[in-house]
Each structure stands twice: as C-alpha cells, then as structure tokens.
Design an enzyme around this catalytic site. Structure first.
Site, PDB file in Angstrom:
ATOM      1  CD  GLU A  81      -3.114  -1.101   2.411  1.00 38.03           C
ATOM      2  OE1 GLU A  81      -2.511  -0.762   3.289  1.00 38.03           O
ATOM      3  OE2 GLU A  81      -3.806  -1.832   2.254  1.00 38.03           O
ATOM      4  CD  GLU A 112       5.100 -21.097  11.680  1.00 38.46           C
ATOM      5  OE1 GLU A 112       5.093 -21.337  12.988  1.00 38.46           O
ATOM      6  OE2 GLU A 112       4.289 -20.361  11.263  1.00 38.46           O
TER       7      GLU A 112
END
Length: 271
Positions: A81, A112
């Site tokens: 953004e 992960e």
C-alpha cells in the site's frame, strides 16, 4: 530463561458454541477494544524503530518486513500500500512471507520452521547495511523470522520486530523490538484476531510515520499518491482546489497536465 506465550493461553470465554451471534460479536468487540491500549504502551518502542527506519531510508535504505502466515500477509499488505498511497517505488518497502508469494493465499506447510530461508529471501534483494528489516511474529518464536534477523545482525543490518509476547526469543534477537502484549485471544490461540489487529496498527504507524518523515505528505494530504482510478483523480482535484483556492476546472487542468498533485501545486506557485 522461560517465557510465557500469552497469545497461547486459554481464552477468557468458554462454551463459545453456545453463545448467540449477538453475544459472540459483543464479546469479540470487547476484546478488540483492549488492543489500542496495548499498542499505546508500546509507543516508545515504536518511536525508536520508526526513527531508525526513517534515518536509514533517507540515506538510500529500504524497509523490509518478514513474517509467516498472518504476520507475513500483514507485512505484505502494508508494503504493497505504500506505492499507491505515498508515490514511492514498489521496491522501497518490501514484504516477504515464508513459503513465497503462493503462501499469501494458501498456507505452505512448515515454511515458518526453516531457519535459513529468510536470509536467502532477503539476499535476493541485495540487502545491505542501509536497510532495515522488521520481523513480524505474534508468538515471538517463529524460526523463519528469528533466523532472518540473526543473519541481519551478523551483517550489520538494522533489525526490529513486532511481537505480541513479552520477553520472546524474537524480541531478544531484534535490535529494536516492539512488544504489544494483547493477552489471550477470544478463540484460544487464534492470533489472527487481537494479535493480528495489533500488528496491523503498528505497521500502519511505522510506515505512515516514516513516509511523513520522508516528505511524502503535505499538510495532511497524500500529495504523492498514484492516480490509479477515478476516485483518486477526483481526490487529487479536490486537494489542488483546497490548496490553491482555485476552481475545479483549473485544478483538473493542472492535474491532467502534471499527473501528480504535488507537481501541480508547485507549478502553480512557479508561474
């Protein structure tokens, strides 16, 4: 030294399946109300990390977010953004998720848990001493994130983190840790809820503060935003009208000519 994962502790609520929809919503909302107060306690830590990132970015550095699962996705959202909001290059703020871009939509099993992959992912961007890397992990124990920050520390790269447990291994690894302790989740262990909200708030604060420090806001307006749709073009016209006190037609003509709110405003003053 042991530490307690409050994000994994039992919810303060039980028998959720017996609650009405209204009760569920009210109780979730009550828990959510505590998040901004937890973030407030972390403001001194957030301030330090934001100042470090801004200083390095003024010297040509970039801001990286690394995370897994929800935390990784939140970093990618914040990074993605920045270009449309502040008009910066797409590679100035970069979000990286364990498991690669496919993990944005679908979880990649055990991604992960890899302690070496984050550094490989960062190295693909030619990361250097001017950059800042922020590891995001609600638990504060994600191997992918901790391993990445450890390698950054060895290579004199500034490291920060956003975690929701106090005294975690991640916070001890980061040079500039941010700890926002939100407590047990409404659904036990579902850290996409309060912890995710807290992380999103902190990311908003860091990126917005840094971009203001770098000069991408004038007054309170996004004068460097990308004009990528009609709504944003209309917003840009209104900004120019308000700033220069001119008609819509004049403002629209200026924006059409310069394709940027800041340039349109500056050109008017240089006539």
């Amino acid at each position: 030294m042991s530490f307690t994962k409050t994000t994994e502790q039992a919810s303060h609520y039980n028998h959720l399946e017996k609650m009405t929809v209204a009760e569920l919503l009210r109780n979730i909302n009550n828990e959510d109300k505590t998040v901004p107060l937890a973030v407030e306690k972390g403001l001194p830590q957030i301030e330090i990390l934001a100042e470090v990132a801004a200083k390095r970015m003024r010297n040509g550095g970039r801001l990286f977010y690394i995370g897994a699962g929800t935390s990784g996705r939140l970093g990618i959202v914040d990074a993605s953004e920045c270009p449309p909001t502040f008009g910066v290059p797409f590679d100035l703020v970069i979000g990286i998720i364990a498991g690669g871009d496919s993990a944005i939509r679908k979880a990649v099993e055990f991604a992960e848990d890899d302690t070496t992959q984050a550094w490989k992912d960062l190295s693909a961007y030619n990361i250097n001493e001017n950059d800042t890397v922020v590891g995001i992990a609600a638990s504060g124990t994600t191997p992918y994130v901790i391993g990445g920050l450890q390698e950054c520390n060895k290579n004199n790269i500034a490291t920060g983190c956003i975690t929701c447990n106090a005294g975690s291994p991640l916070a001890k690894t980061a040079q500039y840790p941010v700890e926002v302790v939100v407590g047990p989740e409404f659904v036990t262990g579902s850290s996409r809820m309060k912890a995710g909200t807290a992380q999103k708030l902190v990311l908003n604060m860091i990126s917005t503060t840094v971009m203001i420090q770098l000069g991408h806001i004038k007054g309170n307006k996004m004068v460097d935003m990308q004009l990528s749709n009609h709504k944003l073009v209309d917003r840009g016209v209104r900004m120019i009208m308000d700033e220069l006190e001119i008609s819509q037609e004049e403002a629209s003509a200026l924006l059409d000519k310069h394709k940027n709110v800041r340039k349109a405003i500056e050109s008017y003053g240089n006539r």
